[in-house]
Design an enzyme around this catalytic site. Structure first.
Site, short mmCIF file in Angstrom:
data_model
loop_
_atom_site.label_atom_id
_atom_site.label_comp_id
_atom_site.label_asym_id
_atom_site.label_seq_id
_atom_site.Cartn_x
_atom_site.Cartn_y
_atom_site.Cartn_z
N ASP A 1 -19.98 -30.70 -27.40
CA ASP A 1 -20.16 -29.71 -27.48
C ASP A 1 -21.19 -28.98 -26.75
OD1 ASP A 1 -19.09 -26.80 -29.16
OD2 ASP A 1 -21.84 -26.25 -28.38
N ASN B 1 -21.74 -17.71 -20.19
CA ASN B 1 -20.92 -16.89 -20.15
C ASN B 1 -21.50 -15.59 -20.09
OD1 ASN B 1 -18.64 -18.71 -20.05
ND2 ASN B 1 -18.08 -18.88 -21.96
N ASP C 1 -16.41 -21.72 -16.71
CA ASP C 1 -15.03 -22.25 -16.13
C ASP C 1 -15.50 -23.20 -15.01
OD1 ASP C 1 -14.25 -20.96 -17.94
OD2 ASP C 1 -12.90 -20.19 -16.45
N GLU D 1 -15.17 -24.96 -25.32
CA GLU D 1 -16.07 -25.64 -24.93
C GLU D 1 -16.67 -27.48 -25.70
OE1 GLU D 1 -18.91 -22.90 -27.54
OE2 GLU D 1 -16.66 -22.84 -26.69
#
Length: 361
Positions: free
Chosen positions: A242, A250, A259, A285
């Site tokens: 993770d 983000n 991304d 993620e």
């Protein structure tokens, strides 16, 4: 002469190109072969010193087919070209030549077979059925007329009739072979295209679009099979990764930058995909790495190297670096699929709680 050879090459490339509809190429080949047959028929009639009508008719037919072929290359509607060309040849020209070439004594009945085959290959739907019925009635009528009124047909000597049949047989066999070759090539192209599309759809169905790794659905199937065939070797390991604080990435730099981070991490996992090691984007993620055929220490070392590589290679615009946390388990034959995923997820949670940027096993 160069223009003639160039024209022949263009025609052949057209006939064997998958860029054009099959019905148009079949019809065009029929017209070209008919032109060749009519030209040979004209020369043959001259050589055999047949009646003027037997010489003029094939030559006029040659000119008419030439005009049809020229029009066919220009028109966009393949079905209209196929119907008109076959109708003109099968319903008008060949029956007239049947009268001019001694009826059943000559070779024209062979060409009737070409007409039927052309209609079957090049036409579609109601047009094909209508034209087939029309030709069946017309040719049956011609045979009956010859049987009851043979005197209205222009006669041939037995020797001339033999050579006419021989030439017609050779031309007809060549044309039918040509048709079969074109259709077989088309079938090959169709099968190849279907195979490519099938492989493309299968790849799209099993691959994560953003990262290029296998997706959750395909990985789940692979993991279930791996667990079922594990045995007691205890050489199957699973790690769940993770990306730490990914929501903050983000929120701070935007989803497009997020991304890029996901793709960079996926590229690091792809570097490990050898000797049966398989990576997957499990969702968001979270990523999975299945490591078979390794001892536990070697498998843990692979995971630790990935964590270290991420910290070195993936940096943020402010100079800080990305880290990942990982849970790790060794699968045993007593574990079910659901238990494997639960255990590795629990270890990932422990890694997060322990300060992140580490692996717990």
């Amino acid at each position: 002469m160069k223009k003639l050879f160039s024209s022949i090459r263009d025609s052949l490339s057209f006939l064997f190109s998958s860029d054009y509809p099959l019905e148009k190429r079949i019809t065009y080949s029929m017209v070209l072969c008919a032109m060749g047959g009519e030209l040979i028929g004209t020369i043959e009639s001259l050589a055999l010193k047949l009646s003027p009508i037997a010489i003029i008719l094939p030559f006029v037919s040659f000119l008419l087919h030439f005009a049809v072929s020229f029009w066919g290359r220009k028109i966009k509607s393949s079905s209209a070209f196929a119907f008109l060309a076959i109708f003109v040849s099968a319903v008008i020209i060949f029956p007239l030549m049947f009268f001019a070439n001694a009826g059943l004594e000559g070779g024209m009945p062979f060409y009737f077979i070409i007409c039927i085959v052309s209609a079957a290959f090049a036409l579609r739907g109601k047009r094909r059925i209508i034209l087939f019925i029309l030709l069946l009635f017309e040719y049956t009528g011609l045979f009956l007329i010859y049987h009851y009124f043979p005197e209205i047909f222009i006669p041939m000597t037995p020797e001339d009739a033999f050579f006419d049949k021989l030439c017609s047989l050779i031309i007809t066999c060549s044309i039918l072979f040509f048709f079969s070759y074109i259709v077989s090539k088309q079938n090959y192209w169709d099968r190849k295209k279907i195979k490519e599309l099938s492989e493309l759809y299968e790849h799209q169905a099993n691959t994560d679009e953003l990262t290029g790794l296998c997706n959750r659905r395909s990985f789940n199937n692979f993991l279930k099979l791996a667990i079922l065939t594990l045995g007691d070797t205890e050489k199957l390991h699973l790690s769940m990764f993770d990306i730490d604080d990914f929501k903050k990435v983000n929120d701070t730099y935007g989803h497009p930058y997020g991304d890029f981070v996901l793709k960079d991490f996926a590229d690091i996992l792809k570097e490990q995909e050898k000797d049966g090691i398989t990576a997957c984007r499990y969702g968001g993620e979270e990523f999975l790495l299945l490591i078979p055929k390794k001892n536990k220490n070697d498998a843990v070392e692979i995971v630790e190297n990935i964590i270290e590589t991420v910290r070195k290679k993936i940096t943020l615009p402010d100079g800080s670096y990305i880290t990942v946390s990982a849970g790790f388990i060794t699968c045993t034959e007593e574990m079910s699929y659901d238990l494997v995923l639960k255990n590795v997820d629990d270890n990932l949670y422990k890694a997060k709680c322990a300060g992140k940027n580490r692996v717990v096993f």
